[in-house]
Design an enzyme around this catalytic site. Structure first.
Site, PDB file in Angstrom:
ATOM      1  CG  ASP A 288      -1.857  -1.166   1.270  1.00 51.49           C
ATOM      2  OD1 ASP A 288      -1.351  -2.275   1.531  1.00 51.49           O
ATOM      3  OD2 ASP A 288      -3.057  -0.988   1.032  1.00 51.49           O
ATOM      4  CE  LYS A 289       1.094   8.256  -2.456  1.00 53.15           C
ATOM      5  NZ  LYS A 289       0.601   9.194  -3.489  1.00 53.15           N
TER       6      LYS A 289
END
Length: 429
Positions: A288-289
């Site tokens: 995930d960012k």
């Protein structure tokens, strides 16, 4: 009223910039072919009249209004709305079919990933080990020996006179001095001469030069810039990549730590920094960012010493835990991920109330298992201000000393007897 057109991919058309029935064009259903011309003419200076003319052009009779409504209802009936047609609407779980829960509990509401630090992801490798960044240094005890620093088999390449000159030159480096050695005809032997200078004489460097069709090796002080001399000779350029050491695996495997950055963005930064192709990096999965993540990455034939040097240039990203392996990572080559999630529920909601209250504030938040109960305290500390004090200093000091030593009779305070018409002490009688 013109209907929506079809896009070039046979998708549904969209109204852009104007709503239905707005503008100066005709509102009848046969105005469709001229709609584009009407829209363009509105933007020209010739089409703009006085405000009175504009008001008249926008006027519409009640019959026309009813016709517009009927056409609009027909359009809605004949065309089924598709997801994504309405701009500015946020998707909810129910919109995409997420409606069921595994538990019958009524549940609670909370904010997830309000900050990227609220979501921590650690990859789990195939052997079930949690991937963590524990070291930013290269552990040389775990690294195979580099053949470039191995000087075995180099004895006898230089003559005793040449060796004596190089020993003296390395002990007393002079930037204005150079030593020229006749280059051996054999390329392998010439390579050994350069290896001797690189391994045994750390203050010197060597280059193969050609002058008047004569090849020789020039040795000078590192960084002295004496490779090109007076310009009567040129340096032989060798653009071949240095051979990869035989004791190393073809891939350097390391832990990539990143904050608020997705995996592809991190790999892109690395490719730009090292000037290599993105296909040289491999990983088991993207992360995930909006999170703090740790995962393993492999890179083809890039040394750990080169990778670790990049840590000083990157912000919110670090490389570490280096080792060499024979095979690269592949997508899906992991057991899973471990998620550490922070749910922000009460404290954030409570602290937001401080801006609305006067003479009241909330703070020092923490979460506990049990609630407070009446009487669950040791006491209270009072700080009291006395105003309009009368009496001499001696009397006041004596009274304060008695209060400090003996205390006072702990009567109920006057506030305990209430403020109603019938005080509570009368009820007690």
């Amino acid at each position: 009223m013109p209907r929506r057109g079809r896009g070039r991919n046979f998708g549904r058309g969209h109204w852009r910039g104007r709503g239905r029935g707005r503008g100066r064009g005709s509102s009848s259903s046969d105005a469709g072919p001229n709609e584009e011309e009407t829209s363009e003419s509105i933007g020209t200076s010739e089409s703009v009249g006085t405000s009175e003319d504009l008001d008249k052009s926008l006027e519409c009779s009640s019959d026309q209004t009813e016709e517009i409504k009927e056409n609009t209802e027909e359009e809605k009936e004949g065309v089924e709305e598709e997801p994504g047609d309405t701009e500015g609407v946020f998707l909810k779980e129910g919109d995409v079919g997420i409606t069921e829960y595994i538990s019958s509990s009524p549940g609670f509401s909370a904010i997830i990933k309000q900050r990227y630090s609220d979501f921590i992801v650690n990859e789990i490798d195939e052997e079930g080990r949690l991937v963590r960044l524990t070291s930013l240094e290269v552990d040389r005890s775990q690294m195979p020996a580099d053949e470039e620093d191995d000087d075995t088999g180099l004895d006898g390449v230089l003559s005793p006179e040449q060796k004596e000159k190089l020993d003296d030159f390395n002990a007393n480096p002079n930037p204005k001095r150079v030593i020229d050695i006749c280059a051996p005809v054999d390329k392998v032997t010439r390579g050994k001469v350069h290896q001797i200078v690189r391994v045994r004489y750390k203050k010197l460097e060597s280059d193969t030069l050609v002058e008047d069709d004569v090849r020789f090796i020039r040795i000078s002080v590192k960084g002295a810039g004496g490779h090109w001399g007076s310009g009567q000779h040129f340096r032989q350029q060798n653009f071949q990549r240095k051979p990869w050491p035989a004791g190393f695996g073809n891939y350097c495997r390391f832990v990539l730590y990143k904050e608020n950055m997705d995996t592809m963005e991190a790999v892109h930064k690395l490719t730009k920094f090292f000037h290599i192709n993105k296909n040289m990096f491999q990983f088991a999965g993207t992360k995930d960012k909006r999170a703090i993540t740790s995962q393993e990455v492999t890179v083809y034939r890039v040394k750990a010493e080169k990778l670790v040097g990049a840590n000083r240039y990157f912000y919110k990203m670090a490389l570490g835990n280096f080792r060499y392996v024979e095979q690269p990572l592949k997508l899906g080559q992991l057991s899973g991920n471990r998620f550490t999630i922070v749910l922000r529920v009460k404290a954030e909601k409570l602290v937001g109330a401080n801006r609305y209250f006067y003479k009241m504030a909330l703070g020092n938040f923490r979460y506990v298992e049990q609630p407070l109960k009446l009487g669950q305290l040791s006491g209270n500390r009072f700080t009291i201000v006395l105003r309009d004090v009368t009496g001499t200093d001696e009397v006041i000091d004596s009274a304060l000393q008695s209060l400090k030593t003996n205390g006072f009779i702990n009567y109920f305070g006057m506030q305990r007897f209430g403020t109603t018409a019938i005080p509570t002490y009368r009820v007690g009688k």
